[in-house]
Design an enzyme around this catalytic site. Sequence first.
Site, PDB file in Angstrom:
ATOM      1  N   TRP A  50       0.861  -1.183   0.000  1.00 30.24           N
ATOM      2  CA  TRP A  50       0.000   0.000   0.000  1.00 30.24           C
ATOM      3  C   TRP A  50       0.895   1.229   0.000  1.00 30.24           C
ATOM      4  O   TRP A  50       1.884   1.251   0.725  1.00 30.24           O
ATOM      5  CB  TRP A  50      -0.871  -0.027   1.260  1.00 30.24           C
ATOM      6  CG  TRP A  50      -1.815   1.123   1.449  1.00 30.24           C
ATOM      7  CD1 TRP A  50      -3.122   1.168   1.086  1.00 30.24           C
ATOM      8  CD2 TRP A  50      -1.544   2.373   2.088  1.00 30.24           C
ATOM      9  NE1 TRP A  50      -3.683   2.372   1.449  1.00 30.24           N
ATOM     10  CE2 TRP A  50      -2.718   3.141   2.064  1.00 30.24           C
ATOM     11  CE3 TRP A  50      -0.409   2.955   2.664  1.00 30.24           C
ATOM     12  CZ2 TRP A  50      -2.821   4.421   2.593  1.00 30.24           C
ATOM     13  CZ3 TRP A  50      -0.490   4.229   3.194  1.00 30.24           C
ATOM     14  CH2 TRP A  50      -1.679   4.943   3.149  1.00 30.24           C
ATOM     15  N   SER A  68       4.799  -5.605   2.533  1.00 32.00           N
ATOM     16  CA  SER A  68       4.014  -4.776   3.447  1.00 32.00           C
ATOM     17  C   SER A  68       2.589  -5.307   3.562  1.00 32.00           C
ATOM     18  O   SER A  68       2.356  -6.404   4.060  1.00 32.00           O
ATOM     19  CB  SER A  68       4.048  -3.324   2.989  1.00 32.00           C
ATOM     20  OG  SER A  68       3.539  -2.460   3.991  1.00 32.00           O
ATOM     21  N   MET A  69       1.593  -4.562   3.080  1.00 28.72           N
ATOM     22  CA  MET A  69       0.211  -5.011   3.132  1.00 28.72           C
ATOM     23  C   MET A  69       0.035  -6.355   2.436  1.00 28.72           C
ATOM     24  O   MET A  69      -0.834  -7.148   2.810  1.00 28.72           O
ATOM     25  CB  MET A  69      -0.695  -3.976   2.476  1.00 28.72           C
ATOM     26  CG  MET A  69      -2.151  -4.354   2.470  1.00 28.72           C
ATOM     27  SD  MET A  69      -3.197  -3.127   1.667  1.00 28.72           S
ATOM     28  CE  MET A  69      -4.800  -3.884   1.994  1.00 28.72           C
ATOM     29  N   ASP A 124      13.059   0.312   9.767  1.00 27.48           N
ATOM     30  CA  ASP A 124      11.735   0.497   9.172  1.00 27.48           C
ATOM     31  C   ASP A 124      10.907   1.427  10.058  1.00 27.48           C
ATOM     32  O   ASP A 124      10.517   1.052  11.163  1.00 27.48           O
ATOM     33  CB  ASP A 124      11.042  -0.860   9.019  1.00 27.48           C
ATOM     34  CG  ASP A 124       9.772  -0.800   8.177  1.00 27.48           C
ATOM     35  OD1 ASP A 124       9.094   0.240   8.217  1.00 27.48           O
ATOM     36  OD2 ASP A 124       9.472  -1.790   7.496  1.00 27.48           O
ATOM     37  N   HIS A 127      11.541   0.852   5.195  1.00 27.64           N
ATOM     38  CA  HIS A 127      10.394   0.063   4.744  1.00 27.64           C
ATOM     39  C   HIS A 127      10.566  -0.342   3.278  1.00 27.64           C
ATOM     40  O   HIS A 127      10.392  -1.508   2.930  1.00 27.64           O
ATOM     41  CB  HIS A 127       9.110   0.877   4.927  1.00 27.64           C
ATOM     42  CG  HIS A 127       7.866   0.063   4.789  1.00 27.64           C
ATOM     43  ND1 HIS A 127       7.578  -1.006   5.615  1.00 27.64           N
ATOM     44  CD2 HIS A 127       6.822   0.162   3.921  1.00 27.64           C
ATOM     45  CE1 HIS A 127       6.422  -1.530   5.266  1.00 27.64           C
ATOM     46  NE2 HIS A 127       5.946  -0.852   4.239  1.00 27.64           N
TER      47      HIS A 127
END
Length: 276
Positions: A32, A98-99, A227, A256
């Site tokens: 995302w 991530s997502m 991160d 990240h």
Amino acid sequence: MPFLTNETKDQNIDLYFQDYGEGQPVILIHGWPLSHKAWEQQVWAIVQAGYRCISYDRRGFGDSSAPYRSYDYSALASDLNAIIDQLELKDVVLVGFSMGGGEIVRYCTDYGTSNLDKVALVSSIIPLVAKKDDNPDGVPQEDLQDIMDALETDRVGFLQNFHKNFYNYSEDNKTVSDAQLHYDWSIASWASPIATIQAAKAWAETDFRPELKNVDIPTLIVHGDADNIVPKETSGDQASEGIKHSTYKVIANGPHGLNITHAKEFNEILLDFLKS
């Protein structure tokens, strides 16, 4: 452009995807609020290593359909299942950023792992983002609400600053080019506003801890120790403890967006895992 359609009882979702190479299929699931374009530094490396690389746009992002509703993780996992099913894929490797880690875990919960060989969670939100009494290192609820408020009042402005934090970028520490920041912003800003907010609620509110047991195949977990978006203490550290067959790699000074800032190091880790 290549599309597959996930025909659900409520609506049909057209999913844009790219399919390159031959060999064992590797599906890349973006984070995302980007699109399949976020995997630019990985697609070529995976294909050159002898694999079939499939990347796609999550519903509401990139060129995929943007429905008004249904951005929960089971809906998103159904899109992933449609890709695997319609392309008749077997022995699949899933790589979620991530997502995207959420789609992997929910896919394992809703569809099992019989079609999968292994999975990788990269800078993943798994297992839980929000701070709770039993998750003290999580993101405080007020901070999550600030994100939602910013998305509702000045989404494009929020996204412009978000991507600096994505890469731990500052004027004194330009971890990526200004062009990369603008590129990410342009991708994110063209995503559906509704999808951006509803998908954010999904990753902010979903607790995957009870589902970690469903990830019963070899799993690679990669996280950066710098991160600032998803601190490894509440994600990678816990995921590595909760997923039985996991290998945990921590990238020093990795933000990240380590698949861009530390592309060479990350690609080596990922390819070693694919070959293992």
